[in-house]
Design a protein around this motif. Sequence first.
Motif, mmCIF file in Angstrom:
data_model
loop_
_atom_site.group_PDB
_atom_site.id
_atom_site.type_symbol
_atom_site.label_atom_id
_atom_site.label_comp_id
_atom_site.label_asym_id
_atom_site.label_seq_id
_atom_site.Cartn_x
_atom_site.Cartn_y
_atom_site.Cartn_z
ATOM 1 N N LYS A 1 -1.490 4.433 0.449
ATOM 2 C CA LYS A 1 -2.929 4.180 0.406
ATOM 3 C C LYS A 1 -3.387 3.706 1.782
ATOM 4 O O LYS A 1 -2.809 2.790 2.358
ATOM 5 N N ARG B 1 -6.585 2.192 3.828
ATOM 6 C CA ARG B 1 -7.885 1.537 3.694
ATOM 7 C C ARG B 1 -8.786 1.799 4.898
ATOM 8 O O ARG B 1 -9.926 1.355 4.918
ATOM 9 N N ASP C 1 0.799 -1.219 0.000
ATOM 10 C CA ASP C 1 0.000 0.000 0.000
ATOM 11 C C ASP C 1 0.835 1.275 0.000
ATOM 12 O O ASP C 1 0.284 2.375 0.144
#
Length: 240
Positions: A127, A129, A92
């Motif tokens: 990123k 989540r 990520d």
Amino acid sequence: MRTVMQNRIPLAIAIAIATTTALIPLAAQADTPPPMISVTGEATISTPPDLAQIEAGVTTDAKTAREASEANNAAMSKVLAALKSAGIPEKDFQTSRLSLQPQYTNPNRSSPSVLSGYRATNRVAVKLRDISKLAGVIDTVTAAGANDIGGINFAVSNASKLLDDARAEAVADARRKAEIYAKAAGVSLGAPLSISEHGSSAPVMYRRAAMPMAAEAAIAPGEETLRVTVGISWEIKAAP
């Protein structure tokens, strides 16, 4: 014999002309589109984002290219380690910018620019989540030495499913408009002849937000608005 042949030729020509004349209206009729009403329908759905992305990195200045690069690598290693310790999977975060550029100064505009050093930049896109961790991750990378923080992007992971609901609403909106036109024109709607979606509805939609400058900064993700537009043509027929 000659008279018979002379009579047959005009007769054959007459048959060919008659046949061609009969076919022309049929072909023209086949190419003529049926009467129709064409409208567009729109629908929007608002939903809170469930994904976020930030860019974090290190910019380092030094006298030589080697010094700038080595100092930048050492500082960036601490930032990456901090991301791992914060529970961010390696899949990520990804390098988004890597550069080493000379820097020049020009104290006197009349003289040429002078090489003053080098600037190394290394930045990763992260990123998240779970957007509730956003402020904490910003604090973590800043404390680890990140001094090059980019903007925040919010996203909707299940946008495609939500857009399906919006598509149904857009079709209903188009029919409502078409029925208004049909009633005003004294006709009724028949079967739909064509349906097309206008524009591109991306499955994941990002929105940039302002970048917080201080630790423990409050983050307001707000809502994302997903929009669908469809064009539909209906055959029209005489009102009952």
